[in-house]
Design an enzyme around this catalytic site. Sequence first.
Site, short mmCIF file in Angstrom:
data_model
loop_
_atom_site.label_atom_id
_atom_site.label_comp_id
_atom_site.label_asym_id
_atom_site.label_seq_id
_atom_site.Cartn_x
_atom_site.Cartn_y
_atom_site.Cartn_z
N TYR A 141 42.39 42.69 45.64
CA TYR A 141 43.26 43.58 44.86
C TYR A 141 44.55 43.89 45.60
O TYR A 141 45.59 44.09 44.99
CB TYR A 141 42.55 44.92 44.59
N ASP A 244 33.84 45.81 40.96
CA ASP A 244 34.47 46.01 39.66
C ASP A 244 33.67 45.31 38.57
O ASP A 244 33.32 45.90 37.54
CB ASP A 244 35.91 45.46 39.71
#
Length: 358
Positions: A141, A244
């Site tokens: 990320y 996630d």
Amino acid sequence: MKNILVLPGDGIGPEITTEAIKVMNAAADAYGFTLNFDFARIGASAIYKDGNPLPDETVEKAERADAILLGAVGLPEFDGEKDPNRRPEMGLLGIRKKMQLYCNIRPVKTYEAIKHLSPLKEEIINGTDFVIFRELTGGIYFGNKGRSADGQTAYDDCSYSVHEIQRIAQLAYEEAMRRDKKLLLADKANVLETSRLWRETVTAMNKNYPEVKLDYQYIDNAAMQVVLRPSQFSVIVTENMFGDILSDEASVIIGSLGMLPSASYGIKTALFEPSHGSYPQAAGKNIANPMATILSAALLLQYLGFNDAAKAIENAVDQALTQKVCTMDINPGKPSSTSAVGDFIAQTVKANAKIAVH
Ligand code: IPM
Ligand code: MN
């Protein structure tokens, strides 16, 4: 008195945070403490007003708050935007990084009253009660990202330091000690160097928690096991992107993404938000399920040390489910509105506190 910063965000964010505030105020009243609420903008609503999804003022307020409650960010208008100042999600990623909210906790447990909503068979979901510890400020990320000069190649680097792994692994071990002393590391150590560092680091820490039984699963296997035999899990620790994906998948067990709260712990403060998105199609209609946000508010109160109030909120949510005071995702035949669900939970918290006193 505790100061709570509320970031309503986009879509249904303002409605669901309003209900969570209502419930927190009821709990504060019933259990004799005071909460002070302040508000700031994030996401698309901040892009419209401030030209930036994470205005400085929001960060300044976040730094001063005892805890933060967030609704949701994102609007379809901004899909495909290349300019980071016009991407609502950058507000969320930005505040996570700025506040170093490195440990995202997503509890997954089934509720008796809504078991029938799960697409999985009852015998599979029975006994599900685990928690995902997702690293939130590192990995792919936040690595270098970009395109080659000719635009034909793109890259997103994934890197982790021992320090980044240790600080979340420590919290996961501590949670395992509070539970049944089982910790599972989900990684891809057969392929990724970062995963091998995770394994080495988490394994080495096991000597500090000798009672904890540490296990490993490759993330692809873990993704399968989560829907095959979810009751085997207790505490799962994993890196940012694996967490996630795994947490959205885990929401299927419960039957509604509208029930999944989350807590993100950092160095100075903590942020609480539902695990779902901003559901823009429902915005302003008073139909969205506020329960994940209300359960996030319960985690917030627990973090501030108001354990009885937190427990009371969780019990009141249970009662709302049992009595079918639910929005249409859960009770399509006879749905209650967002605000009616909030009212019921707030009143139930107060009523139960009275009974407890007598
Ligand atoms: C989440 C969300 C975010 C993430 C998005 C909105 C950037 O999916 O909180 O799980 O990927 O972390
Ligand atoms: Mn997600």
